[in-house]
Design an enzyme around this catalytic site. Structure first.
Site, short mmCIF file in Angstrom:
data_model
loop_
_atom_site.label_atom_id
_atom_site.label_comp_id
_atom_site.label_asym_id
_atom_site.label_seq_id
_atom_site.Cartn_x
_atom_site.Cartn_y
_atom_site.Cartn_z
CB SER A 1 27.11 60.79 21.41
OG SER A 1 27.84 61.11 20.80
N GLY A 2 27.36 57.70 20.14
CA GLY A 2 27.55 57.11 18.66
C GLY A 2 28.54 58.64 17.81
N GLY A 3 29.41 59.51 18.26
CA GLY A 3 30.16 60.04 17.37
C GLY A 3 31.64 59.79 18.19
CB VAL A 4 34.98 60.75 16.54
CG1 VAL A 4 34.90 62.19 16.54
CG2 VAL A 4 36.10 60.74 16.76
CG ASP A 5 34.58 64.46 20.49
OD1 ASP A 5 35.23 64.27 19.82
OD2 ASP A 5 33.45 64.90 20.00
CB SER A 6 30.69 60.36 23.63
OG SER A 6 30.38 59.20 22.25
CB CYS B 1 19.96 69.01 26.31
SG CYS B 1 19.45 67.94 25.85
N GLY C 1 31.78 63.54 25.67
CA GLY C 1 32.85 63.78 25.28
C GLY C 1 33.23 65.26 25.28
CB CYS D 1 20.92 69.37 22.80
SG CYS D 1 21.08 68.35 23.67
#
Length: 361
Positions: free
Chosen positions: A9-14, A98, A121, A193
């Site tokens: 997604s571009g976030g820290v989790d993924s 989603c 994530g 989402c």
């Protein structure tokens, strides 16, 4: 060796999911789902930032990254669903749909079918119980996202991996910092989402416009303000009403007359309820109460919104639906949202149904 697809997604989790899998010896294929429409003038630039972060992760670990364009599918299904619910005075949950229709629906049909597993994530877990796979909760109660996953089915959950399910969010941030990931300090997305930083009201206004209406105090019938359309407001809402001398809570809506009813004070009983019904109930793995008769009482835990807290109650089958009576008062029971049911110890997510209560319309 398992053949794994990772939804980035571009976030820290993924990003940390990719790091963990690589640490375990896997070489996953990375995918970014594009759903933001290029022709919508209010879309922000966060999608480009997201892609930049995804490319960084792909380059850092030497992994292939592909962009999967699901714009058409998203807007024809998830966005259309959300607008239809709002237009009818209900409170939709586009994140739930989603996950069901796009991330683990269209993506699986187009790409995921070629892989053994898809890793994300999400803060959730996989539980093997009685020879079957169940959707389990995450160790971090604040970040647990099983309520957003409660409409996926058994085939979908059987192919999913949730590497973050056993980690606290603080641990995920620490892993990202030690691994020197560019996403380590990036804020979590708070938007709809996949739509990044788009304001929910802007999203709704785009499709439904504005129409002035009255805000009425339900106890007295006194007009105390004006709104721009009942579709901007949901049951239980406190902020964004523009009323002085609060707190004020939205307790009812008249869809035909475009009226929003509010009640004053934190302790107003108008914003609380003890029970609700659910229709179109969806079981993820199986119906664990298939042998129960109508009106037989089943102790469960549940949620009616995204919160770290689980409520306790009694579930009762009613024909093709279920009725739930809570042990404690519930604030802001909103028709259109999902009632998400867990086992008594809230370790396994059983499924969800749309909350149904007659609206004043």
């Amino acid at each position: 060796m398992k053949n794994i697809a990772v939804l980035l997604s571009g976030g820290v989790d993924s990003s940390v999911v990719v790091h963990i899998l690589c640490e375990q010896g896997y070489r996953p294929n990375l995918f970014y789902i594009k759903i933001g429409r290029d022709d919508v003038d209010y879309m922000d630039c966060s999608a480009e930032e997201d892609l930049e972060m995804c490319r960084f992760i792909a380059h850092k670990y030497g992994l292939p990254l592909d962009i999967v364009d699901l714009q058409k599918e998203y807007w024809e299904n998830v966005a259309a669903y959300a607008i239809d619910k709002v237009k009818r005075g209900l409170t939709p949950n586009p994140d739930v749909m989603c996950n069901k229709l796009i991330k683990f629906g269209c993506f699986e049909e187009r790409v995921g079918k070629d892989f053994d597993f898809t890793a994300t994530g999400h803060y959730a877990s996989i539980v093997n119980k009685n020879g079957k796979i169940w959707l389990g909760t995450a160790i971090d109660p604040v970040k647990d996202q099983t309520d957003f996953l409660a409409q996926i089915d058994y085939l979908q959950v059987s192919k999913l991996m949730f590497p973050l399910g056993g980690l606290m969010k603080t641990e995920v941030r620490e892993i990202a910092q030690k691994a020197q990931l560019a996403t380590a300090k990036r804020k979590d997305s708070q938007g709809i989402c996949f739509l990044g930083k788009i304001n929910y009201n802007d999203f709704v206004k785009r499709f439904l416009g504005e129409r002035k209406g009255k805000i009425i105090e339900i106890e007295t019938g006194k007009v105390i303000g004006q709104h721009n359309g009942f579709w901007f407001h949901t049951i239980g809402q406190r902020k964004g009403l523009g009323l002085s001398g609060g707190p004020w809570f939205v307790v009812a809506k008249d869809v035909k007359k475009n009226i929003v009813y509010v009640s004053h004070g934190y302790d107003t009983q108008m914003q609380y309820g003890y029970e609700f019904s659910m229709h179109d109930f969806h079981f993820i793995t199986e119906d664990p109460w298939s042998g129960t008769a109508d009106n037989e009482e089943i102790p469960v835990t549940f949620k009616i919104r995204h919160t770290p807290d689980f409520s306790h109650g009694i579930l009762r089958r009613e024909g093709n639906g279920f009725h739930l009576k809570s042990a404690e008062a519930l604030q802001g029971i909103a028709p259109g949202q999902f009632g998400v049911i867990y086992d008594e110890r809230h370790k396994v997510c059983i499924g969800s149904g749309e909350i149904y209560m007659p609206l004043n319309q």
